[in-house]
Design a protein around this motif. Structure first.
Motif, PDB file in Angstrom:
ATOM      1  N   SER A  59       0.868  -1.180   0.000  1.00  0.00           N
ATOM      2  CA  SER A  59       0.000   0.000   0.000  1.00  0.00           C
ATOM      3  C   SER A  59       0.902   1.226   0.000  1.00  0.00           C
ATOM      4  O   SER A  59       2.041   1.169   0.480  1.00  0.00           O
ATOM      5  CB  SER A  59      -0.903  -0.001   1.228  1.00  0.00           C
ATOM      6  OG  SER A  59      -0.100   0.018   2.384  1.00  0.00           O
ATOM      7  N   SER A  60       0.404   2.309  -0.557  1.00  0.00           N
ATOM      8  CA  SER A  60       1.268   3.489  -0.650  1.00  0.00           C
ATOM      9  C   SER A  60       0.514   4.746  -0.260  1.00  0.00           C
ATOM     10  O   SER A  60      -0.722   4.798  -0.288  1.00  0.00           O
ATOM     11  CB  SER A  60       1.809   3.631  -2.075  1.00  0.00           C
ATOM     12  OG  SER A  60       0.777   3.978  -2.956  1.00  0.00           O
ATOM     13  N   SER A  61       1.297   5.780   0.098  1.00  0.00           N
ATOM     14  CA  SER A  61       0.720   7.105   0.311  1.00  0.00           C
ATOM     15  C   SER A  61       1.692   8.117  -0.269  1.00  0.00           C
ATOM     16  O   SER A  61       2.851   7.796  -0.549  1.00  0.00           O
ATOM     17  CB  SER A  61       0.492   7.357   1.806  1.00  0.00           C
ATOM     18  OG  SER A  61       1.738   7.410   2.459  1.00  0.00           O
TER      19      SER A  61
END
Ligand code: ATP
Length: 248
Positions: A59-61
């Motif tokens: 998951s990324s931000s």
């Protein structure tokens, strides 16, 4: 000049483990930008997060802007349609298909979008890689390692990308072939495509690049004009020095 790609404060985690800790980078139109760094530094992870091809556990931000638009929520197909293209480390060719059919597949997203001239890059690709024209009818699975990399690059170019991202194009190739591949990469500059290049072969990458980033344990440790980085004491000692050459 407005950046074609701008990444701000990118974090990527695999489950509970964060592999990329706030990476920011940018690529201007027509520029070649390299990201160098050791194994496990997070180079491929960064590239896959930009392309939207991270595996299911990741998951990324952070913000990824392509052509001034936040592409965070966009599916991969839409990123491709807008002109992004990634050549992965594994090259992912269709082994039992001919060289020409692999190139046709590269043009497929344009064809699907209704572009009647979708094969117009074939001549350019054959000019850059005459060997692909000689072997047009040969199965991709029977090509040498260097030829496979040429085909992977050629297939990407058929999509006429605005941003081409290359994950370790020199991986597993003999020095002479590496030179040939990098020579072509530097010639691509004249076609106007911007290139983001991930490499462990720091010397070759910095030689063809305008700008470089050094990624270490998920952080940008250094960045600057490629020539300056190539003259930086720390980069020389860690990535370009004699010890490094001997290890290679
Ligand atoms: P290399 O040059 O060896 O390909 P890299 O700089 O591209 O290295 P990444 O492949 O991005 O590094 O890996 C960064 C970190 O993330 C590593 O610690 C790696 O073990 C971890 N990692 C990569 N892919 C996964 C995954 N699918 N699941 C869990 N951890 C992963």
């Amino acid at each position: 000049m407005e950046a074609i790609l701008e990444v701000q404060d990118l974090h990527v985690r695999y489950g509970k483990v964060e592999a990329v800790h706030g990476v920011s980078l940018s690529v201007a139109p027509g520029q070649i930008v390299s990201v160098i760094g050791p194994n496990g530094a997070g180079k491929s992870t960064t590239l896959n997060a930009i392309m939207g091809t991270m595996d299911g556990t990741a998951s990324s931000s952070g913000i990824v802007r392509f052509l001034c638009e936040d592409i965070g929520p966009m599916p991969v197909e839409e990123r491709v349609r807008r002109g992004m293209c990634l050549v992965p480390e594994t090259r992912e060719l269709f082994s039992s298909m001919s060289v020409l059919d692999n190139l046709r597949l590269g043009a497929w997203p344009r064809r699907r979008a209704g572009d009647r001239n979708c094969m117009d890059q074939l001549e350019t690709v054959y000019r850059l890689f005459p060997r692909l024209e000689e072997r047009a009818q040969q199965d991709a699975g029977t090509l040498s390692g260097g030829e496979r990399q040429m085909l992977a690059l050629g297939r990407a170019l058929m999509a006429k990308p605005k941003l081409l991202m290359l994950d370790e194009p020199s991986l597993g190739l003999a020095p002479l072939i590496v030179r040939e591949i990098f020579h072509v990469v530097s010639r691509l500059r004249s076609t106007g495509v911007a290139i983001l290049l991930i490499e462990q072969n720091a010397r070759a990458a910095l030689q063809v690049s305008d700008h470089g980033y050094v990624l270490e344990t998920g952080n940008v440790a250094l960045h600057g004009p490629a020539q300056e980085l190539a003259g930086n004491r720390r980069v020389i000692d860690t990535y370009l020095g004699l010890g490094r050459q001997a290890a290679a």
